[in-house]
Design an enzyme around this catalytic site. Sequence first.
Site, mmCIF file in Angstrom:
data_model
loop_
_atom_site.group_PDB
_atom_site.id
_atom_site.type_symbol
_atom_site.label_atom_id
_atom_site.label_comp_id
_atom_site.label_asym_id
_atom_site.label_seq_id
_atom_site.Cartn_x
_atom_site.Cartn_y
_atom_site.Cartn_z
ATOM 1 N N ASP A 272 0.822 -1.209 0.000
ATOM 2 C CA ASP A 272 0.000 0.000 0.000
ATOM 3 C C ASP A 272 0.860 1.265 0.000
ATOM 4 O OD1 ASP A 272 -2.557 -0.808 -0.292
ATOM 5 O OD2 ASP A 272 -3.212 -0.396 1.752
ATOM 6 N N ASP A 331 3.242 -9.150 9.282
ATOM 7 C CA ASP A 331 3.529 -7.740 9.053
ATOM 8 C C ASP A 331 4.942 -7.583 8.505
ATOM 9 O OD1 ASP A 331 1.047 -6.984 9.812
ATOM 10 O OD2 ASP A 331 1.609 -6.207 11.782
ATOM 11 N N ASP A 333 7.680 -6.208 9.371
ATOM 12 C CA ASP A 333 8.900 -6.342 10.169
ATOM 13 C C ASP A 333 9.011 -7.713 10.822
ATOM 14 O OD1 ASP A 333 6.663 -5.558 11.725
ATOM 15 O OD2 ASP A 333 7.973 -5.162 13.419
ATOM 16 N N ASP A 425 -7.809 -6.885 13.548
ATOM 17 C CA ASP A 425 -7.449 -8.213 14.053
ATOM 18 C C ASP A 425 -8.344 -8.632 15.211
ATOM 19 O OD1 ASP A 425 -6.460 -6.229 15.657
ATOM 20 O OD2 ASP A 425 -4.371 -6.845 15.541
#
Length: 696
Positions: A272, A331, A333, A425
Amino acid sequence: MSPPPPNYEFQEWWNKERFKAQGLLSPYPSPPAAAAAVDASADAAAVDVSTPTTPAAAGKSRGRSPRQLSWLLLLRLHHSAAILASLPSRFLTLLRTAARRISTATRRPSPVSRLYRLIRAFLVLAVVLLALELVAYFKGWHFSPPSYASSAEALEIVYANWLVIRARYLAPPVQMMVNVCIVLFLVQSVDRVVLVLGFIYIRLRGVKPVAAVDYGSQGDLEVGGAVNVEDYPMVLLQIPMCNEREVYQQSIAAVCIQDWPRERMLIQVLDDSDDMDVQNLIKAEVQKWQQKGVRILYRHRLIRTGYKAGNLKSAMSCDYVKDYEFVAIFDADFQPAPDFLKKTIPHFKGNDDLALVQARWAFVNKDENLLTRLQNINLSFHFEVEQQVNGIFINFFGFNGTAGVWRIKALEESGGWLERTTVEDMDIAVRAHLCGWKFIFLNDVKCLCELPESYEAYKKQQHRWHSGPMQLLRMCFLDILRSKVSFSKKANLIFLFFLLRKLILPFYSFTLFCIILPLSMFLPEAHLPAWVVCYVPGLMSVISILPAPRSFPFIVPYLLFENTMSVTKFNAMISGLFKFGSSYEWIVTKKLGRSSEADLVAYVEQDPEPSIEDGNIHRSSSESGLAELNKLEVTKKAGKTRRNRLYRKELALAFILLTASVRSLLSAQGIHFYFLLFQGITFLAVGLDLIGEQVS
């Protein structure tokens, strides 16, 4: 009468002591020439100490004469004078540092929030009341309170009226608030103790989820000496990211080297990013892994709505998703180990009502600074106690948004990803739970990730994490009541999951320790017991550190910092509950790329052989292209230099607490004084941005 012979022993001892003093007073070791000059000047000004030591002096008595003791006293006085002389310079250095922090906070000031206005008004009131109390103290009114009838001067009349007002009208409601907060505090403490007892039970009994199959030992999966690929379910792996320049390479690499049949998995890089340079870098990284034979796709949305939830929802709408049974989410990281899928997917075998398998986070930069150490304490308790206990005993907990594997059927039956909150989530987890699905938490499966190293990034992250649950509570409260799950599950969701742990905890923490405690110093009639201020919070801090025993030296900073963060969590909770504008802000947490390629390259060092494809199984631990990860040139765009900020709410609360500490000193309240003093200093350090990542 002849003079006494020189005392060579004393001269030798004096010379050694003088050298020690020079070493203590000088910030840097002196070069030989400078040291010689200092020695010469000292010898000329003080006493001749250059006479060589004679052998006869070695056998002399070790006793000290009055003259020697006098010299020793002078030496100690010299040390003390030097330290006192350095105090002004050290104080000026501290002032320069604070002034530099203030002068560099040149950002456009953010709008003044409602909470800051209230805190600022409270600060003005506290300063006025402290001034009145100081005047009363020096005039002796504390020891013999004046009455309205006997008051002679105007200020005495004002103080007499203040005593009446605070005793009759202010103290009773404040005392009632104190009692309410104490009850909430005790209820939350009991909940924490129960969780820890469950954690101890799990540890002592060795309770943990057991998978029905083991993809690591392939004896059951081999047909005619070859691995049966069809026994491996189809898995979709998603990596949502947005302008993740620092970490995109390592996250993509970690997912691409999963020890899973290549034709049985597909990787979606959901980018994104609105930075064209970052988009091109990520595209190039995807193409590199495509050339290695990895099934990986790059997706970029033209209409970037709904933040992460919108990104995931768009990816799940692809036609080919129907061919896959599970989806793993990481995610940008996060770096899963090569055997991540082999340790999580087997738990779905034979558990048709299992929707989610959540892995634990492990932090590569937990020892980077004080801020990351304190975060590690919090998150260790969250995963090892809260998530594990809830997963074992009630098969429900909040999805952490990453490092988890979902059954796609459960996602679809629960309504899929929704864009209505900033905690998508938790939203999908609650809806899946209401549909009767179960969750499993694996404490022994860890996924590397990175903690925010600056207070600014951590503050924004915590604001999102604490405003989102309140948004969700407003939206799904009636759905919980109407659902077909048991009454106990409804009660657990409403009273424990939402109200106690998401609403009551930040409410009483901020109200009790940042508002009522300093207010009670100016209203002595409203009493706050010492065990509420010191003993029980200390015990709760000890309990919180149990999952991270190496963090025990940081127990006091942890207690003080948690109280400091209560203002951010309280503000976020109120924003989410009453739909203020800031509750819908989504700011990507800043990452520095601490979870570097070295952790991935370690897998290559364990098995340096070239890649092997046996029965279409790709051995990720022998991925030959992984060694190129460190060789790849990383193009980094020079960004703007980030400057330190001033946090107004924290600074205002710092001055309120310090003002209240002075008032408690007048009343000789020892525990309250020390708590207010140290808590005020902590707020001041955080307000000046002196914690976490240090920048210019």
